[in-house]
Design an enzyme around this catalytic site. Structure first.
Site, PDB file in Angstrom:
ATOM      1  N   GLN A   1       0.668  -1.331  -0.206  1.00  0.00           N
ATOM      2  CA  GLN A   1      -0.088   0.142   0.204  1.00  0.00           C
ATOM      3  C   GLN A   1       0.771   1.526  -0.152  1.00  0.00           C
ATOM      4  O   GLN A   1       0.619   2.369  -0.804  1.00  0.00           O
ATOM      5  CB  GLN A   1      -1.005   0.001   1.267  1.00  0.00           C
TER       6      GLN A   1
ATOM      7  N   HIS B   1       4.219   8.124   5.797  1.00  0.00           N
ATOM      8  CA  HIS B   1       3.943   8.147   4.779  1.00  0.00           C
ATOM      9  C   HIS B   1       4.321   8.902   3.695  1.00  0.00           C
ATOM     10  O   HIS B   1       3.816   9.424   2.909  1.00  0.00           O
ATOM     11  CB  HIS B   1       2.205   8.597   4.766  1.00  0.00           C
TER      12      HIS B   1
END
Ligand SMILES: Cc1ncc(C[n+]2csc(CCOP(=O)(O)OP(=O)(O)O)c2C)c(N)n1
Ligand SMILES: [Mg+2]
Length: 818
Positions: free
Chosen positions: A562, A607
């Site tokens: 992801q 992230h």
């Protein structure tokens, strides 16, 4: 009651090793089969005993063997069919001999590290002993027929490291059975009837990879049969310190399937009980194969007659009582006892068979040694003769005679000794101009080519269908080409490829129903079914393993992680298993997985990662693609999906909503790997960057132009391979200045790029000022816009670094900024 009636005759004994059907099997036939089994196990034991001796006397470097695990492997072999797969660990030699997948000669060739593929087909001498593999990539690069052969995925030494791949091997059978569109791939499967057999040591079940795989297989309901060889130890650490309740099948009981649930069938059987083992394997594998239910076979009470490996002795940490128990419960001792009690053979017959088997193994070991040592001895002879000639012609005969005698005195010499003596000779005679010296140089050059092939070849499989050979097709644009979000460009690319090639599948967290978190696959599960585009649990390591197993079995997986930051969870599989697969089998196996992920700057510590240094260092053996936008990413997928080597594609996390023009041939155009692109021509400085920082560099270039500085911007597009045409080095000839911008840590991806340009491409010779890198700061990026600005390279940073380099070269023209 006859003896025949007394003895239970498992079906598997009948079907695996003979043509007889149950009704036809006489006691005589049965005896023959059992005796043959015992002989295989006994020979295997001899191989272990001799193997250990070969290490202790210095002929081999390290030995780890399957003694104490023989009998269970006979049973496993009986249940194993053509088309099946094994992914296991270093204890499985008996299984390999019993199935005929390997043999004693190859076993010893690998022990000696014979680099000849013919002698050690599993690894060409690259792997430690008992690391097995079948070759399923033919010499011409095509796939071997896996449906007709017994298959073994290449073993690795990391405990439990093979488990994620086992999941994929089993999952392939599920897809072959359930997805009728795959029926044309006949050389890989017969209706998904294949079982993927895994083996693992009791201690290694403590690893997270074991539990992750175990759970995933229960969810997916795949035909996976895990055997746990339980000898109650993991080197010196006993079960008490490894496993809750000291019993792995006991604690896995919650996975047992019940009425109406998914789950496992769990079996427990003792490792010295031949009959029970044969029955258990027959039952377990039957349900696994027919119903596609994963099974666990916990084989207990195994032993280690010689201890863990040649690195130490188990007398150090096992009690006298334990050692005595192991002697008594040695599976060969027990099987022999049972055979005598059951009148399968007499003591004299057993003695005779054992004596013959011992002799046989010894002979094979000698042959394997002679094969190995013979070639080396020839090379020693050649180099000695060449050095003798140099000695005869030149001024250094005394010193060279020493070199030769030292070489000849070396016990069990290797190639290293021959080559080293030659190189030493060149050093001693560096000032002499002799024709014989040139002969030696020529010989060394020839040997270098051969040794490169032997020891350094096939990092990639390099077949005719390598992605490097995929023809270049340019992107075409209609005059009224649509302007779409980046994610829609990718979506169109995936759609076209899924339509074109029925063997492509994609899976990962949130990939199926919602079409990934950035919607690259949006709508495609509905269109192509959940057999082709599917969700997985949060389990990065086994997502990659799932991809590996599928790719080894002819399916083309896009395995999605992801976010790039979570690739670290899968690093063991990517690095130890996937990246080394071609190398460690010298091109005998391949797993063309495409790993899709997204990274670089976005928000926050987990992230915004761009750990290219980590990736480049850990994953040599994968192509590393760093597209600057989604169109380039699409072109790379088009290339990779037509090739057969593994790759990682890192999309720019902040690029999915930026507008790009849709090429009219979105599923066809290709971006070649290793082809750098000059995005902006300039004369003052070469600035190399990739991924998300490229956009910043391009913006900085505009500003710099206004300040009278004209930079050339180059996008290498792939970091491995890197700029194979030397475009960066060429650019330096014009600009004489180099800046590398990325958002990895200092000394990470940018240092790699510097090495390539300065050293490989000889860029050093074109420089007139110090080459620079502009990476991120050494910490991870804090959350928020300011966190990004103060930790990753910004446009201001790029402008200032470029300007300061110009200022250093010409302070009059470019006065100090501040
Ligand atoms: C990831 C990893 N950690 C540690 C090791 C070192 N190591 C090799 S074998 C072994 C013990 C394995 O024990 P077990 O799984 O019970 O198998 P056994 O050797 O007893 O058959 C260890 C710790 C390794 N090879 N890989
Ligand atoms: Mg163990």
């Amino acid at each position: 009651m006859s003896l025949k009636q007394n003895i239970i005759m498992p079906e598997t004994i009948i079907s695996a090793t003979s043509k007889f059907s149950a009704s036809e099997l006489s006691f005589e036939d049965f005896k023959k089969i059992v005796i043959n089994d015992y002989r295989i196990a006994f020979e295997s034991r001899q191989a272990s005993l001799i193997g250990r001796r070969e290490v202790l006397t210095g002929k081999a470097k390290f030995g780890i063997f399957g003694d104490g695990k023989e009998v269970a492997q006979l049973a496993m072999a009986k249940a194993f069919r053509a088309g099946d797969w094994r992914a296991g660990y270093y204890r499985d030699q008996t299984f390999m001999f019993a199935t005929g997948i390997s043999n004693l000669k190859e076993f010893f060739a690998q022990l000696y590290a014979n680099p000849d593929i013919e002698k050690d087909p599993a690894s060409a001498g690259r792997q430690m002993n008992c690391h097995f593999a079948t070759r399923f990539v033919n010499a011409d690069g095509t796939w071997a027929n896996q449906a007709e052969s017994m298959n073994c995925a290449s073993d690795i030494s990391t405990t439990a490291g093979h488990m994620p791949r086992l999941l994929g091997l089993a999952y392939a059978s599920k897809l072959y059975r359930e997805n009728k569109e795959l029926e044309y791939l006949k050389q890989f499967s017969v209706n998904g009837n294949e079982v993927a057999f895994g083996t693992i040591g009791n201690g290694s079940t403590s690893e997270g990879l074991f539990f992750e795989t175990f759970n995933a297989a229960g969810v997916l309901q795949v035909p996976m049969a895990i055997s746990i060889w339980d000898d109650a130890y993991a080197i010196s650490v006993p079960a008490k310190l490894q496993t809750t309740k000291e019993d792995i099948s006991e604690i896995l009981k919650g996975f047992q399937r019940e009425n109406g649930t998914n789950g496992y069938e769990i079996f427990k059987v003792r490792g010295w009980d031949y009959v029970a083992l044969c029955e258990t394997y027959e039952r377990a594998i039957d349900v696994c194969r027919r119903e596609h239910v994963p099974v666990l076979i916990h084989v207990t009470e195994m032993t280690q007659p010689q201890g863990h490996s040649t690195s130490g002795s188990h007398e150090r940490y096992k009690s006298k009582e334990r050692l005595a128990w192991e002697n008594e419960h040695d599976c060969l001792v027990q099987m022999r006892k049972w055979m005598l009690e059951s009148a399968i053979a007499t003591e004299e017959e057993m003695d005779e068979m054992e004596a013959t088997a011992k002799k046989h193994v010894r002979e094979i070991q000698r042959e394997a040694w002679n094969d190995f040592a013979g070639e080396i001895s020839e090379e020693i002879g050649q180099v000695s003769a060449l050095i003798e000639q140099v000695a005869a012609q030149g001024q250094n005969s005394a010193k060279l005679k020493d070199v030769i005698s030292e070489l000849k005195a070396t016990i069990d010499p290797g190639r290293k000794d021959a080559i080293s003596a030659g190189r030493k000779t060149l050093r001693i005679t560096v000032k002499e101009k002799l024709s014989s010296r040139q002969d030696l140089v020529n010989w060394l050059n020839e040997e270098r080519v051969k040794n490169d092939e032997r020891f350094s070849s096939k990092l990639f499989t390099e077949t005719a269908t390598s992605p490097l050979n995929v023809p270049v097709v340019r992107a075409n644009y209609d005059d009224d080409a649509k302007l779409l979000d980046g994610r829609e460009i990718l979506n169109a690319c995936f759609d076209a490829n899924f339509d074109r090639d029925k063997s492509i599948v994609a899976f990962g967290e949130d990939v199926g129903a919602i079409g990934d978190v950035n919607q690259g696959f949006a709508g495609l599960q509905n269109k192509y079914s959940d057999l082709r585009i599917s969700d997985t649990g949060i389990r990065e390591a086994t997502i990659i393993g799932q991809g590996m197993g599928l790719a080894m079995r002819g399916i083309k997986p896009i395995a999605e992680i992801q976010y790039l930051d979570y690739l670290i969870y899968a690093t063991t599989v990517l690095s130890d298993d996937l990246a080394s697969l071609s190398y460690r089998t010298r091109g005998g196996q391949k797993a063309p997985v495409i790993v899709r992920t997204r990274g670089h700057r976005l928000e926050g510590i987990w992230h915004s990662g761009s750990p290219l240094g980590l990736i480049l260092n850990a994953m040599r053996g994968l192509h590393i693609c760093v597209p600057r936008d989604m169109t380039q990413a699409a072109g790379m997928y088009n290339t990779l999906l037509r090739g057969d080597e593994p790759a990682l594609v890192i999309e720019c996390l902040n690029g999915y909503r930026l507008k790009e023009r849709l090429p009219s041939n979105i599923g066809e155009f290709t971006v070649p790997l290793g082809k750098a692109e000059i995005l902006r021509e300039g004369t003052d400085m070469t600035v190399v960057s990739y991924g998300s920082t490229l956009r910043i560099v391009m913006e900085a270039a505009e500003e710099l132009e206004k300040m009278g500085i004209n930079i050339e911007v180059i996008d290498p597009q792939t970091l491995y391979p890197f700029d194979t045409e030397g475009i960066c080095g060429e650019s330096l000839k014009k600009t004489n200045k180099l800046l590398v911008v990325d958002e990895d840590m200092p000394g990470g991806g940018s240092a790699y790029i510097l090495q390539k340009i300065l050293e490989t491409q000889n860029g050093y010779y074109s420089l007139d000022s110090q080459p620079k890198t502009l990476p991120a700061r050494e910490h991870r990026p804090p959350y928020g816009t300011d966190g990004d600005y103060f930790s990753k390279p910004s446009m201001d940073d790029v402008i200032e670094v470029v300007y300061n380099m110009m200022n250093e070269a010409n302070p009059t023209k470019y006065p100090d900024l501040y």
